[in-house]
Design an enzyme around this catalytic site. Structure first.
Site, PDB file in Angstrom:
ATOM      1  N   THR A  34       0.852  -1.196   0.000  1.00  0.00           N
ATOM      2  CA  THR A  34       0.000   0.000   0.000  1.00  0.00           C
ATOM      3  C   THR A  34       0.885   1.242   0.000  1.00  0.00           C
ATOM      4  OG1 THR A  34      -1.798  -1.120   1.144  1.00  0.00           O
ATOM      5  CG2 THR A  34      -1.711   1.263   1.396  1.00  0.00           C
ATOM      6  N   GLY A  35       0.409   2.313  -0.636  1.00  0.00           N
ATOM      7  CA  GLY A  35       1.109   3.589  -0.549  1.00  0.00           C
ATOM      8  C   GLY A  35       1.445   4.173  -1.912  1.00  0.00           C
ATOM      9  N   ASP A  90       6.160  -4.056  -1.148  1.00  0.00           N
ATOM     10  CA  ASP A  90       5.458  -3.058  -0.338  1.00  0.00           C
ATOM     11  C   ASP A  90       6.362  -1.850  -0.124  1.00  0.00           C
ATOM     12  OD1 ASP A  90       3.567  -1.856   1.276  1.00  0.00           O
ATOM     13  OD2 ASP A  90       3.380  -3.535   2.683  1.00  0.00           O
ATOM     14  N   LYS A 103       6.137   0.564   9.455  1.00  0.00           N
ATOM     15  CA  LYS A 103       5.157   0.687   8.389  1.00  0.00           C
ATOM     16  C   LYS A 103       3.813   1.098   8.995  1.00  0.00           C
ATOM     17  CE  LYS A 103       4.845  -2.389   5.210  1.00  0.00           C
ATOM     18  NZ  LYS A 103       4.504  -1.282   4.296  1.00  0.00           N
ATOM     19  N   GLY A 105       2.186   4.123   7.836  1.00  0.00           N
ATOM     20  CA  GLY A 105       1.890   5.535   7.590  1.00  0.00           C
ATOM     21  C   GLY A 105       0.598   5.697   6.790  1.00  0.00           C
ATOM     22  N   GLU A 112      -0.874  -5.508   5.875  1.00  0.00           N
ATOM     23  CA  GLU A 112       0.492  -5.586   5.336  1.00  0.00           C
ATOM     24  C   GLU A 112       1.320  -6.618   6.106  1.00  0.00           C
ATOM     25  OE1 GLU A 112       1.111  -1.040   3.651  1.00  0.00           O
ATOM     26  OE2 GLU A 112       1.693  -1.478   5.703  1.00  0.00           O
ATOM     27  N   LYS A 130      13.871   7.106   3.427  1.00  0.00           N
ATOM     28  CA  LYS A 130      13.381   6.052   4.327  1.00  0.00           C
ATOM     29  C   LYS A 130      14.490   5.345   5.116  1.00  0.00           C
ATOM     30  CE  LYS A 130       9.222   6.753   2.706  1.00  0.00           C
ATOM     31  NZ  LYS A 130       8.514   5.919   1.783  1.00  0.00           N
TER      32      LYS A 130
HETATM   33  C1  A5P Z   1       1.004   1.854   4.383  1.00  0.00           C
HETATM   34  O1  A5P Z   1       0.325   1.555   5.535  1.00  0.00           O
HETATM   35  C2  A5P Z   1       2.471   1.999   4.654  1.00  0.00           C
HETATM   36  O2  A5P Z   1       3.041   0.953   5.345  1.00  0.00           O
HETATM   37  C3  A5P Z   1       3.225   2.305   3.381  1.00  0.00           C
HETATM   38  O3  A5P Z   1       3.770   1.170   2.816  1.00  0.00           O
HETATM   39  C4  A5P Z   1       4.265   3.274   3.751  1.00  0.00           C
HETATM   40  O4  A5P Z   1       3.605   4.338   4.408  1.00  0.00           O
HETATM   41  C5  A5P Z   1       5.055   3.786   2.551  1.00  0.00           C
HETATM   42  O5  A5P Z   1       4.258   4.633   1.814  1.00  0.00           O
HETATM   43  P1  A5P Z   1       4.801   5.499   0.618  1.00  0.00           P
HETATM   44  O6  A5P Z   1       5.185   4.553  -0.464  1.00  0.00           O
HETATM   45  O7  A5P Z   1       3.593   6.328   0.239  1.00  0.00           O
HETATM   46  O8  A5P Z   1       5.918   6.346   1.093  1.00  0.00           O
END
Ligand code: A5P
Length: 234
Positions: A34-35, A90, A103, A105, A112, A130
């Site tokens: 996700t993200g 991910d 994780k 955010g 996940e 990161k």
């Molecule tokens: C989702 O719950 C998170 O674990 C995302 O994998 C994490 O926030 C990374 O997101 P971005 O790819 O948007 O930086």
């Protein structure tokens, strides 16, 4: 973050997502994270289906990812209907030199973590912001049940976790599982392994965003390229 930095991070995410799509092979079952970085992976996988007629199945780690995948004509299976996951790709909010991470955010940490734990191989795609020496600058998400959540906040505060309840549009943010998220502003986490056990033993806590020994490989954007960091086998 200024506009130049934002553009650079966006370009890194695109490069990572598109590169990671090349790890998906014919017939695989793939866990889709996700993200915003995974969004580029999904777009590229949709393109590979259209142009190369690549065939694979997926499970999604969030409702948002499922919707995005379906928009790209990527088949998405219910986790209950598949027996194994070959590869999960991910994003990550922070990771340290041991490749442990934070994780959640995006609020999807529970699914996940479940999907990663069921995967034969897990890859994180990480823009250059990161990588950290020590986890904790990114607020650690702790997913809790709504029942009595104010008491869970009090208990986490007493533990020194400095939790705040995640809000969205003036309301409490609710996860895909119907839970709340308490973001813990600890700044620095001394012992992530001990903390994850402690947090998950609290009644009312469903899961926390510390991912310990859960990734096999991190693709980290570096300059104009991508560094491949592999987990050392113990
Ligand atoms: C989702 O719950 C998170 O674990 C995302 O994998 C994490 O926030 C990374 O997101 P971005 O790819 O948007 O930086």
């Amino acid at each position: 973050m200024n506009d130049g930095e934002l553009d650079r991070r966006k370009a890194e995410k695109k490069r990572l997502g598109e590169f990671a799509a090349s790890f998906v092979k014919e017939g695989m079952t793939v866990g889709l994270g996700t993200g915003s970085t995974v969004a580029y992976l999904i777009e590229k996988l949709g393109k590979r289906i259209r142009e190369e007629h690549l065939s694979f199945q997926t499970v999604a780690t969030s409702e948002a990812t499922e919707a995005a995948a379906l928009r790209c004509r990527i088949p998405v299976s219910d986790l209950n209907d598949i027996s194994s996951i070959d590869l999960t790709i991910d994003g990550v909010d922070e990771f340290d030199p041991s490749l442990n991470g934070i994780k959640g955010g995006g609020g999807a940490l529970l699914r996940e973590k479940m999907v990663a734990s069921l995967s034969d191989y897990t890859i994180w795609i990480a823009d250059s912001a990161k990588a950290v020496n020590r986890l904790g600058a990114f607020p650690l998400p702790v997913e809790v049940i709504p029942f009595g959540y104010k008491h869970t906040i009090r208990i986490l505060s007493q533990m020194g976790c400095a939790p705040t309840c995640r809000m969205r549009d003036g309301r409490i943010y609710v996860t895909d599982g119907g839970h709340y998220i308490l973001d813990c502003h600890m700044r620095s986490i001394d012992d992530p392994k001990a903390l994850t056990v402690k947090l998950n033993s609290l009644p009312g806590v469903v899961e926390n965003g510390l991912f310990i020994d859960m990734v096999d490989e991190v693709l980290l954007a570096a300059g104009n390229g991508i560094d491949v960091l592999k987990k050392k086998k113990e």
